[in-house]
Scaffold this active site. Structure first.
Site, PDB file in Angstrom:
ATOM      1  N   ASP A  22      -5.296   1.852  10.774  1.00  0.00           N
ATOM      2  CA  ASP A  22      -6.736   1.666  10.996  1.00  0.00           C
ATOM      3  C   ASP A  22      -6.905   1.409  12.511  1.00  0.00           C
ATOM      4  O   ASP A  22      -6.666   2.708  13.602  1.00  0.00           O
ATOM      5  CB  ASP A  22      -6.954   0.744  10.125  1.00  0.00           C
ATOM      6  N   PHE A  42     -13.733   3.560   3.947  1.00  0.00           N
ATOM      7  CA  PHE A  42     -13.118   3.186   3.376  1.00  0.00           C
ATOM      8  C   PHE A  42     -12.671   3.553   2.377  1.00  0.00           C
ATOM      9  O   PHE A  42     -13.451   4.269   1.654  1.00  0.00           O
ATOM     10  CB  PHE A  42     -14.208   1.655   3.034  1.00  0.00           C
ATOM     11  N   GLU A  72       3.972   4.121   5.880  1.00  0.00           N
ATOM     12  CA  GLU A  72       2.915   3.259   6.096  1.00  0.00           C
ATOM     13  C   GLU A  72       1.348   3.908   5.314  1.00  0.00           C
ATOM     14  O   GLU A  72       1.311   4.555   4.831  1.00  0.00           O
ATOM     15  CB  GLU A  72       2.836   2.823   7.200  1.00  0.00           C
ATOM     16  N   ASP A  73       0.690   2.589   4.875  1.00  0.00           N
ATOM     17  CA  ASP A  73      -0.095   3.780   3.638  1.00  0.00           C
ATOM     18  C   ASP A  73      -1.516   4.181   4.801  1.00  0.00           C
ATOM     19  O   ASP A  73      -1.555   5.452   4.604  1.00  0.00           O
ATOM     20  CB  ASP A  73      -1.323   3.230   2.872  1.00  0.00           C
ATOM     21  N   ARG A  75      -5.478   1.103  -6.945  1.00  0.00           N
ATOM     22  CA  ARG A  75      -3.996   1.619  -6.603  1.00  0.00           C
ATOM     23  C   ARG A  75      -3.767   2.633  -7.521  1.00  0.00           C
ATOM     24  O   ARG A  75      -2.574   3.810  -6.763  1.00  0.00           O
ATOM     25  CB  ARG A  75      -2.995   0.427  -5.946  1.00  0.00           C
ATOM     26  N   GLY A 116       0.852  -1.180  -0.269  1.00  0.00           N
ATOM     27  CA  GLY A 116       0.126  -0.064   0.270  1.00  0.00           C
ATOM     28  C   GLY A 116       0.716   1.346   0.141  1.00  0.00           C
ATOM     29  O   GLY A 116       0.538   2.635  -0.685  1.00  0.00           O
ATOM     30  N   LYS A 157      -7.417   6.313  10.776  1.00  0.00           N
ATOM     31  CA  LYS A 157      -8.658   6.664  11.014  1.00  0.00           C
ATOM     32  C   LYS A 157      -7.699   6.602  12.982  1.00  0.00           C
ATOM     33  O   LYS A 157      -8.862   5.958  13.430  1.00  0.00           O
ATOM     34  CB  LYS A 157      -9.473   5.695  10.728  1.00  0.00           C
TER      35      LYS A 157
HETATM   36  P1  IMP Z   1      -4.745  -1.997  10.583  1.00  0.00           P
HETATM   37  O1  IMP Z   1      -3.790  -3.003  11.237  1.00  0.00           O
HETATM   38  O2  IMP Z   1      -6.157  -2.565  11.558  1.00  0.00           O
HETATM   39  O3  IMP Z   1      -4.361  -0.469  10.807  1.00  0.00           O
HETATM   40  O4  IMP Z   1      -4.900  -1.747   9.115  1.00  0.00           O
HETATM   41  C1  IMP Z   1      -3.559  -0.944   8.115  1.00  0.00           C
HETATM   42  C2  IMP Z   1      -3.902  -2.190   6.713  1.00  0.00           C
HETATM   43  O5  IMP Z   1      -5.614  -2.367   6.675  1.00  0.00           O
HETATM   44  C3  IMP Z   1      -3.186  -1.103   6.500  1.00  0.00           C
HETATM   45  O6  IMP Z   1      -2.216  -0.759   6.000  1.00  0.00           O
HETATM   46  C4  IMP Z   1      -4.309  -1.651   4.865  1.00  0.00           C
HETATM   47  O7  IMP Z   1      -3.397  -1.973   4.255  1.00  0.00           O
HETATM   48  C5  IMP Z   1      -5.198  -1.577   5.593  1.00  0.00           C
HETATM   49  N1  IMP Z   1      -6.939  -1.075   5.719  1.00  0.00           N
HETATM   50  C6  IMP Z   1      -7.438  -0.172   6.759  1.00  0.00           C
HETATM   51  N2  IMP Z   1      -7.890  -0.051   6.014  1.00  0.00           N
HETATM   52  C7  IMP Z   1      -7.970   0.888   4.893  1.00  0.00           C
HETATM   53  C8  IMP Z   1      -9.321   1.542   3.728  1.00  0.00           C
HETATM   54  O8  IMP Z   1      -9.970   2.381   4.653  1.00  0.00           O
HETATM   55  N3  IMP Z   1      -8.447   1.531   2.518  1.00  0.00           N
HETATM   56  C9  IMP Z   1      -7.698   0.582   2.445  1.00  0.00           C
HETATM   57  N4  IMP Z   1      -7.423  -0.488   2.942  1.00  0.00           N
HETATM   58  C10 IMP Z   1      -7.199  -0.268   4.253  1.00  0.00           C
END
Ligand code: IMP
Length: 177
Positions: free
Chosen positions: A106, A155, A102-103, A168, A48, A134
């Site tokens: 969440d 999302f 990081e992208d 992407r 990402g 977020k």
């Molecule tokens: P976390 O471990 O819950 O913080 O999730 C992180 C990963 O979930 C990111 O690196 C993304 O790959 C994916 N992700 C979380 N939210 C989104 C979104 O809104 N769009 C696309 N990918 C997301």
């Protein structure tokens, strides 16, 4: 505002190209100042973060390095459950100042795992630079040091982020309608 359809879902522009590039300039200025003379190693998380990392890194003007890594999840044994492995880290990071790129953060669970894995190699410091966060979804005590944009819990795709591997390549960040 433009709209796109990706697979079965519709999205609308949330953050424009100009907003992204202006914010990246601000963030990189902060990083250039904070990390001057520290020769940081940027670790960009695939897939990402590849576009964000490419744009951010071209604004970095201090001595530094960049490398690309990936968190791979696979089913372990019954006792270990899902195993998350850090792959692609093929250099010694002990004593190095690491900036994870990081992208999106969440829940923060991916970043927490990543930081824990890196700490085992005794870096001098680890900080996190995320394109998006977020805040309402955060479930860990992880601190994101540099955030380009805080967004609501919707999302998003584009600028490296995918929906089922699609989208992407979109030049802006789009959120689901
Ligand atoms: P976390 O471990 O819950 O913080 O999730 C992180 C990963 O979930 C990111 O690196 C993304 O790959 C994916 N992700 C979380 N939210 C989104 C979104 O809104 N769009 C696309 N990918 C997301």
């Amino acid at each position: 505002m433009s709209k796109v359809r990706v697979l079965d879902k519709a999205f609308e522009t949330s953050i424009t190209k100009d907003e992204i590039s202006n914010r990246i300039k601000e963030l990189s200025k902060d990083i250039n100042t904070a990390y001057a003379d520290r020769n940081p190693l940027f670790l960009a998380i695939l897939n990402g973060a590849f576009i964000f990392a490419a744009d951010l890194y071209r604004e970095i003007t201090i001595p530094s390095e960049i490398s690309f890594v990936k968190m791979a999840s696979y089913e372990g044994t019954a006792s270990t459950g899902v195993v998350n492995e850090l792959i692609g880290l093929n250099q010694d990071i002990s004593g190095r100042h690491i900036i994870i790129v990081e992208d999106i953060v969440d829940t923060g669970l991916t970043m927490k795992m990543m930081v824990d894995r890196l700490m085992a190699f005794h870096p001098a410091s680890v900080s996190i630079c995320a394109l998006l966060q977020k805040p309402s979804k955060l479930q860990t005590d992880i601190k994101v040091d540099y955030v380009a944009f805080e967004i609501p819990d919707r999302f998003v795709i584009g600028y490296g982020l995918d929906y089922d591997q699609q989208g992407r390549n979109l030049k802006e960040i789009f959120s689901i309608i």
